[in-house]
Design an enzyme around this catalytic site. Structure first.
Site, mmCIF file in Angstrom:
data_model
loop_
_atom_site.group_PDB
_atom_site.id
_atom_site.type_symbol
_atom_site.label_atom_id
_atom_site.label_comp_id
_atom_site.label_asym_id
_atom_site.label_seq_id
_atom_site.Cartn_x
_atom_site.Cartn_y
_atom_site.Cartn_z
ATOM 1 N N GLU A 163 -2.180 -9.035 2.893
ATOM 2 C CA GLU A 163 -2.325 -9.912 4.048
ATOM 3 C C GLU A 163 -3.906 -9.807 4.207
ATOM 4 O O GLU A 163 -4.521 -10.634 5.331
ATOM 5 C CB GLU A 163 -1.647 -8.860 5.101
ATOM 6 N N HIS A 186 -3.743 -4.876 -0.221
ATOM 7 C CA HIS A 186 -3.262 -5.309 1.049
ATOM 8 C C HIS A 186 -3.170 -7.020 0.522
ATOM 9 O O HIS A 186 -4.241 -7.600 0.848
ATOM 10 C CB HIS A 186 -4.137 -5.089 2.089
ATOM 11 N N CYS A 219 1.001 -1.210 0.015
ATOM 12 C CA CYS A 219 -0.019 -0.106 -0.015
ATOM 13 C C CYS A 219 0.754 1.305 0.137
ATOM 14 O O CYS A 219 1.561 1.352 -1.006
ATOM 15 C CB CYS A 219 -0.954 -0.060 1.181
#
Length: 210
Positions: free
Chosen positions: A192, A190, A82
């Site tokens: 994750e 993102h 990001c």
């Protein structure tokens, strides 16, 4: 595989650490320049506004210099998430603007969808379109029927050289989703938070030998 997950006060550190550990990495969340210098891989997260993140990174004594030495001189593989990816740019134009690390020449500009019904920030799940082949994308189902990535951003990175873009997402026009240049790469989304797609990209990063 020892990964330095850089802690400079911005980023989803715990979730990113868990996603990297799922790929087999030993993750150390650290702001220690020496630990960054000796890591096998470096991951730079980032949430919030570009100028704030840049100031936060610069405020950690010795960290800018350690990143430059590790990534630019030693060639340690680097992954930005990001705003951590946006910081690779020459400058970001969010708010008052700020200079970036200038590792990948270009600017971070506001997302401007062609469709009026699409709101900014761009938030939600999108598929990716690869613009070229790369080890980071190996084995990942892309395209309109492929896996989805989670985005939350109002600005995106537009490199000077279009060849530095690795993948885009469609949000009323192409939005930069991934970049890669030499031993440096990153995602606007993102990983994750992107379930299988994100885990596969991070696992590829851990195996990547630029």
């Amino acid at each position: 595989m020892n990964v330095a997950l850089v802690d400079y006060g911005a980023g989803n550190l715990r979730s990113a650490a868990k996603a990297l550990e799922a790929g087999g990495a030993k993750v150390e969340i650290t702001s220690d320049p020496e630990r960054v210098l000796t890591a096998d891989r470096i991951v730079l997260p980032g949430d919030g506004a570009f100028p704030d993140c840049r100031r936060g990174l610069a405020a950690v004594e010795g960290l800018d210099e350690a990143l430059e030495a590790a990534v630019r001189k030693k060639g340690t593989p680097f992954f930005g998430i990001c705003i951590g990816m946006q910081l690779l740019a020459t400058e970001g134009l969010e708010h008052e603007g700020a200079p970036g690390l200038d590792w990948v020449p270009g600017k971070v500009v506001r997302v401007e969808p062609a469709r009026r019904d699409l709101k900014v920030p761009h938030m939600g799940w999108n598929t990716l379109e690869a613009t070229r082949t790369h080890k980071l994308l190996e084995g990942i189902d892309l395209g309109t029927s492929g896996l989805h990535a989670f985005f939350l951003h109002a600005f995106h990175f537009v490199p000077d050289d279009a060849a530095d873009v690795l993948a885009t997402a469609d949000y009323g026009g192409p939005v930069t989703a991934m970049i890669a240049r030499g031993n440096v790469a990153g995602t606007q989304f993102h990983p994750e938070k992107s379930q299988l797609l994100g885990l596969q990209i991070l696992a590829n990063f851990l195996r990547w030998e630029p």
